[in-house]
Scaffold this motif. Structure first.
Motif, PDB file in Angstrom:
ATOM      1  N   LEU A 180       0.827  -1.209   0.000  1.00 59.76           N
ATOM      2  CA  LEU A 180       0.000   0.000   0.000  1.00 59.76           C
ATOM      3  C   LEU A 180       0.861   1.259   0.000  1.00 59.76           C
ATOM      4  O   LEU A 180       0.508   2.261  -0.621  1.00 59.76           O
ATOM      5  N   TYR A 181       1.999   1.206   0.669  1.00 57.17           N
ATOM      6  CA  TYR A 181       2.933   2.329   0.658  1.00 57.17           C
ATOM      7  C   TYR A 181       3.438   2.589  -0.766  1.00 57.17           C
ATOM      8  O   TYR A 181       3.441   3.733  -1.232  1.00 57.17           O
ATOM      9  N   LEU A 182       3.844   1.527  -1.454  1.00 62.49           N
ATOM     10  CA  LEU A 182       4.380   1.691  -2.807  1.00 62.49           C
ATOM     11  C   LEU A 182       3.314   2.155  -3.794  1.00 62.49           C
ATOM     12  O   LEU A 182       3.606   2.904  -4.725  1.00 62.49           O
ATOM     13  N   ILE A 183       2.075   1.737  -3.588  1.00 57.81           N
ATOM     14  CA  ILE A 183       0.974   2.175  -4.450  1.00 57.81           C
ATOM     15  C   ILE A 183       0.624   3.635  -4.164  1.00 57.81           C
ATOM     16  O   ILE A 183       0.144   4.344  -5.037  1.00 57.81           O
ATOM     17  N   GLY A 184       0.897   4.097  -2.955  1.00 58.18           N
ATOM     18  CA  GLY A 184       0.624   5.486  -2.596  1.00 58.18           C
ATOM     19  C   GLY A 184      -0.615   5.666  -1.738  1.00 58.18           C
ATOM     20  O   GLY A 184      -1.059   6.789  -1.525  1.00 58.18           O
ATOM     21  N   VAL A 185      -1.160   4.574  -1.235  1.00 56.29           N
ATOM     22  CA  VAL A 185      -2.341   4.668  -0.371  1.00 56.29           C
ATOM     23  C   VAL A 185      -1.993   5.415   0.906  1.00 56.29           C
ATOM     24  O   VAL A 185      -2.796   6.173   1.434  1.00 56.29           O
ATOM     25  N   HIS A 186      -0.786   5.208   1.402  1.00 59.06           N
ATOM     26  CA  HIS A 186      -0.295   5.963   2.556  1.00 59.06           C
ATOM     27  C   HIS A 186       1.173   6.310   2.328  1.00 59.06           C
ATOM     28  O   HIS A 186       1.812   5.768   1.417  1.00 59.06           O
ATOM     29  N   HIS A 187       1.695   7.222   3.130  1.00 61.67           N
ATOM     30  CA  HIS A 187       3.070   7.696   2.947  1.00 61.67           C
ATOM     31  C   HIS A 187       3.962   7.341   4.137  1.00 61.67           C
ATOM     32  O   HIS A 187       4.867   8.100   4.483  1.00 61.67           O
ATOM     33  N   ILE A 188       3.716   6.203   4.731  1.00 61.82           N
ATOM     34  CA  ILE A 188       4.495   5.765   5.884  1.00 61.82           C
ATOM     35  C   ILE A 188       5.266   4.506   5.496  1.00 61.82           C
ATOM     36  O   ILE A 188       4.671   3.474   5.193  1.00 61.82           O
ATOM     37  N   ASP A 189       6.572   4.609   5.503  1.00 67.09           N
ATOM     38  CA  ASP A 189       7.432   3.489   5.125  1.00 67.09           C
ATOM     39  C   ASP A 189       7.427   2.460   6.259  1.00 67.09           C
ATOM     40  O   ASP A 189       8.017   2.698   7.318  1.00 67.09           O
ATOM     41  N   PRO A 190       6.766   1.311   6.067  1.00 63.06           N
ATOM     42  CA  PRO A 190       6.636   0.344   7.158  1.00 63.06           C
ATOM     43  C   PRO A 190       7.953  -0.337   7.531  1.00 63.06           C
ATOM     44  O   PRO A 190       8.113  -0.765   8.679  1.00 63.06           O
ATOM     45  N   ILE A 191       8.888  -0.414   6.614  1.00 63.71           N
ATOM     46  CA  ILE A 191      10.184  -1.024   6.921  1.00 63.71           C
ATOM     47  C   ILE A 191      10.992  -0.082   7.811  1.00 63.71           C
ATOM     48  O   ILE A 191      11.599  -0.499   8.799  1.00 63.71           O
ATOM     49  N   LYS A 192      10.965   1.179   7.480  1.00 68.69           N
ATOM     50  CA  LYS A 192      11.684   2.183   8.275  1.00 68.69           C
ATOM     51  C   LYS A 192      11.229   2.155   9.733  1.00 68.69           C
ATOM     52  O   LYS A 192      12.031   2.321  10.650  1.00 68.69           O
ATOM     53  N   TYR A 193       9.936   1.927   9.942  1.00 64.26           N
ATOM     54  CA  TYR A 193       9.382   1.934  11.299  1.00 64.26           C
ATOM     55  C   TYR A 193       9.175   0.534  11.865  1.00 64.26           C
ATOM     56  O   TYR A 193       8.509   0.368  12.890  1.00 64.26           O
ATOM     57  N   ASN A 194       9.736  -0.468  11.173  1.00 58.50           N
ATOM     58  CA  ASN A 194       9.701  -1.854  11.638  1.00 58.50           C
ATOM     59  C   ASN A 194       8.267  -2.350  11.888  1.00 58.50           C
ATOM     60  O   ASN A 194       7.983  -2.976  12.906  1.00 58.50           O
ATOM     61  N   LEU A 195       7.368  -2.064  10.949  1.00 56.70           N
ATOM     62  CA  LEU A 195       5.987  -2.513  11.043  1.00 56.70           C
ATOM     63  C   LEU A 195       5.829  -3.816  10.264  1.00 56.70           C
ATOM     64  O   LEU A 195       6.415  -3.985   9.200  1.00 56.70           O
TER      65      LEU A 195
END
Length: 116
Positions: free
Chosen positions: A94-109
């Motif tokens: 969803l991040y890569l598609i642009g649905v949200h702008h929160i990098d889940p890897i950066k925040y360890n999600l």
């Protein structure tokens, strides 16, 4: 009566989107997005692969194609996107598609929080 899986299949066949999105190779699209975001490292590649496998197992590739179309339409019409809510921000797809702008890897999600 109809069960939920059959209902979903019937509904997804009525989604109106241009052919280019219906034919979109979502894996290639997302790989290009990784590259354009300069996120080519093993953690991103492994997470993307595992998450895409989950979407495939759930027969949700058409949903991802529709989300690409929806985000393109929003961007073309200057509709604000990307705030992200709840567990959806754990999804790299969803991040890569642009649905949200929160990098889940950066925040360890963990994307499994989203795909429960």
């Amino acid at each position: 009566t109809i069960d939920a899986i059959d209902f979903h299949k019937q509904l997804s066949n009525t989604w109106n989107m241009p052919d280019q999105y219906q034919q979109l190779d979502i894996e290639s699209y997302l790989a290009q997005k990784l590259e354009s975001h300069n996120l080519i490292n093993q953690s991103y590649i492994d997470t993307l692969s595992a998450e895409l496998d989950e979407f495939k197992q759930r027969n949700m590739i058409k949903l991802l194609q529709f989300l690409v179309y929806l985000m393109d339409v929003c961007n073309q019409h200057n509709i604000i996107t990307g705030v992200g809510r709840g567990s959806s921000v754990a999804s790299l797809v969803l991040y890569l598609i642009g649905v949200h702008h929160i990098d889940p890897i950066k925040y360890n999600l963990n994307y499994k929080e989203f795909l429960r």
